[in-house]
Design an enzyme around this catalytic site. Structure first.
Site, PDB file in Angstrom:
ATOM      1  N   GLU A 322      35.418  43.462  48.911  1.00 54.88           N
ATOM      2  CA  GLU A 322      34.674  44.712  49.097  1.00 54.88           C
ATOM      3  C   GLU A 322      33.219  44.451  49.457  1.00 54.88           C
ATOM      4  O   GLU A 322      32.587  43.529  48.926  1.00 54.88           O
ATOM      5  CB  GLU A 322      34.740  45.529  47.793  1.00 54.88           C
ATOM      6  CG  GLU A 322      33.925  46.805  47.810  1.00 54.88           C
ATOM      7  CD  GLU A 322      33.816  47.438  46.426  1.00 54.88           C
ATOM      8  OE1 GLU A 322      33.380  48.604  46.351  1.00 54.88           O
ATOM      9  OE2 GLU A 322      34.162  46.778  45.425  1.00 54.88           O
ATOM     10  N   LYS A 386      36.890  54.734  51.435  1.00 57.55           N
ATOM     11  CA  LYS A 386      37.179  54.959  50.021  1.00 57.55           C
ATOM     12  C   LYS A 386      37.033  56.435  49.677  1.00 57.55           C
ATOM     13  O   LYS A 386      36.013  57.056  49.969  1.00 57.55           O
ATOM     14  CB  LYS A 386      36.238  54.117  49.158  1.00 57.55           C
ATOM     15  CG  LYS A 386      36.512  54.180  47.665  1.00 57.55           C
ATOM     16  CD  LYS A 386      35.562  53.273  46.896  1.00 57.55           C
ATOM     17  CE  LYS A 386      35.849  53.275  45.410  1.00 57.55           C
ATOM     18  NZ  LYS A 386      34.898  52.430  44.655  1.00 57.55           N
ATOM     19  N   CYS A 442      38.109  48.725  45.087  1.00 61.03           N
ATOM     20  CA  CYS A 442      37.586  48.654  43.720  1.00 61.03           C
ATOM     21  C   CYS A 442      38.498  49.408  42.756  1.00 61.03           C
ATOM     22  O   CYS A 442      39.698  49.178  42.717  1.00 61.03           O
ATOM     23  CB  CYS A 442      36.154  49.172  43.692  1.00 61.03           C
ATOM     24  SG  CYS A 442      35.274  48.865  42.139  1.00 61.03           S
TER      25      CYS A 442
END
Length: 581
Positions: A322, A386, A442
């Site tokens: 990430e 995301k 995440c």
């Protein structure tokens, strides 16, 4: 009036009567249960806090499943003594309030002991955030404790003597844990079902029940021994604990039966290389380090891992974690050219990266936390953005945004205006040479019902993360354990690249085929395991079985022997088998 023995089906017996009739539970255990039930005031809350803190030892990385037993047995006995007030409805409300306070203290202890490592993130930029560390270390567990308080209150409203109260507690906590995972953006971290979601045989239950079904099972099994100190007959005392042991053995046996003897077949022609760069967190987002960080990634990516290794020549898909770059990679032709030159023909880079879109007139630049696919010609494919952002980490919730900015505070990731959430819905990431990819960034991977979503069944779960905020603490290990359980739930392999670990490849049964430990720098070369031929029961039906089992537990709690008598009672409320009134 204090009752010497708790949870007796037909009402309380005096200690002398119980001994004379041969129906007394073990004296020391009964005395302990009685003493716990009769605690009050700050001692009651302190005991609940300690019980919850002990229960956190059942979570990763410790994984001490037996630790959940004293934690939940103490919860049952504390709730036995929660009755208070006079009058029918006043008594109900007062009892639920007392139970809620016990549950809040229990959840507060559980949260502090299980989430203390969050404090490490406040020390990465200590000059900006250290003053706020108590709010993270104590404030979040205090808020999460409200969900446990709700679960305990719901359980006490269903309470009855004997084994029925075990189902009441399981139903109450199952409901509250589901709510914790969904309300206010959700935070299902260290959900109680993770106590059963770590050992390979036991975690297979997630393929049928999912995380929340495992939560219901974990509470039933761990709380059942509470009846050993109560009950009118030896059978009433022992059978719940024996059934809990049998249930645990059955779950393990089914799990052992489900796992094949050999390794999973591999996807032909796919050779993965996962890079774990271990870039220090305080240097990771500094634009002055852009060239050094990119060269570090490229050097690791082409490193030879053995005398037989040829670096990137042996790889089809390179995976970086990430937010790999302290700059906008899609707007940097020079960096894209360097990556393309390193990849060579027929190879692809899958990487986490911040990106920005072109704003409409009058709008600010919007930033996204994304997964990108970069080809050997330097082109960037359609990204995944995301959706489930971290409150206070990637954005500030609207009600407190203006207040905190007035005080000069911002989210941890210093992006102007914070990140913007991606579009609604979960779409697949198209990567040449790979089956359809279900990406997650995440902590998105901790949400069981969001990892795959609607549409075409993917062939793997991809999780890119940066757990470097939390150092060498339980945090990264807890994160990996939850990601691993998603593979079992969905029957899909998991490919996970993390800046500081744990990077790993996991097959659809939760077996780790290779990993890099927390803090290590290196690369991991692995083949991609195939997904299961058919979707798991959980993948097809979601939480349907969890809901059915929870409703069944509520009915069992309501229609347990003591509960039936209490509901038939008229006039003043009759509370049988409570520790005090």
């Amino acid at each position: 009036m204090n009752r010497p023995l708790t949870g007796l089906r037909g009402g309380a017996l005096s200690a002398g009567e119980a001994v004379r009739t041969g129906m007394a539970p073990p004296a020391r255990l009964a005395a302990l249960a009685h003493r716990v039930a009769l605690t009050s005031g700050w001692r009651r809350l302190a005991l609940a806090w300690l019980a919850g803190a002990a229960g956190a030892l059942a979570m990763p990385p410790f994984g001490l499943l037996p630790a959940l037993v004293p934690a939940l047995v103490a919860a049952v006995w504390l709730l036995d003594g929660a009755a208070s007030g006079t009058g029918r409805w006043r008594r109900h409300l007062a009892t639920a309030w007392t139970a809620g306070a016990i549950g809040w203290a229990w959840g507060f202890g559980y949260g502090v002991a299980g989430l203390w490592w969050l404090g490490a993130a406040f020390l990465v930029e200590a000059d900006r955030f250290a003053v706020l560390m108590p709010f993270g270390v104590l404030g979040l567990p205090a808020v999460l404790g409200l969900f446990f308080g709700l679960g305990f209150a719901l359980a006490r409203l269903l309470w009855s003597p004997g084994w029925g109260r075990i189902f009441a507690l399981a139903a109450g906590l199952a409901v509250s844990e589901w709510l914790r995972g969904h309300l206010f953006t959700g935070f299902p971290w260290n959900t109680l079902g993770m106590a059963l979601g770590q050992q390979l045989w036991l975690m297979q239950g997630a393929a049928w029940l999912g995380l929340y079904g495992l939560t219901l099972a974990a509470v039933l099994m761990a709380a059942a021994p509470a009846t050993l100190a109560t009950g009118r007959s030896p059978g009433e005392r022992r059978w719940p604990a024996l059934l809990a042991l049998a249930g645990l053995a059955l779950l393990a046996g089914l799990g052992a039966w489900r796992i094949p003897a050999g390794p999973m077949p591999e996807v032909a022609g796919v050779r993965l290389r996962l890079v774990q760069p271990a870039v220090p967190q305080d240097a990771r987002f500094n634009p002055r380090n852009r060239d050094g960080i990119l060269q570090h990634y490229l050097g690791l990516s082409d490193s030879a891992t053995s005398p037989q290794s040829n670096g990137l020549v042996d790889v089809t898909h390179l995976i970086w974690p990430e937010s790999a770059f302290p700059f906008l990679i899609q707007r940097d032709p020079k960096a894209l050219a360097q990556i393309a030159a390193a990849l060579g023909p027929g190879r692809y880079l899958i990487t986490g990266a911040a990106r920005a879109d072109e704003p409409l007139p009058g709008e600010r630049l919007r930033f996204y936390n994304s997964v990108m696919v970069i080809g050997a010609d330097g082109t960037v494919g359609a990204p995944y953005d995301k959706r489930h952002l971290v409150p206070f980490g990637e954005y500030l919730p609207a009600p407190v945004d203006r207040i905190l900015r007035t005080l000069g505070l911002s989210q941890f990731v210093a992006v102007p205006g914070g990140f913007t959430a991606g579009e609604e819905g979960r779409r697949r990431l198209a990567v040449p040479g790979l089956p359809p990819v279900a990406p997650s960034i995440c902590y998105e991977v901790i949400f069981p019902d969001e990892v795959v979503g609607e549409g075409e069944r993917p062939g793997l779960i991809l999780n890119l993360t940066n757990d470097g905020w939390f150092g060498n603490t339980p945090g990264p290990r807890q994160h990996f354990a939850q990601a691993r359980l998603r593979a079992v739930e969905e029957g899909l392999p998991l490919v996970r690249s993390a800046n500081t670990g744990i990077s790993a490849v996991v097959d659809p049964y939760g077996r780790v085929t290779g990993s890099l430990p927390v803090g290590a720098e290196g690369v991991l070369d692995r083949r991609l395991p195939r997904s299961l031929g058919e979707a798991t029961v959980y993948a097809r039906f979601g939480d349907l079985f969890f809901v059915s089992l929870t409703l069944g537990s509520i009915l069992l709690a309501m229609w347990a022997p003591g509960g039936r008598r209490r509901r038939r009672a008229s006039g003043a409320e009759v509370e049988e088998g409570t520790g005090s009134d």
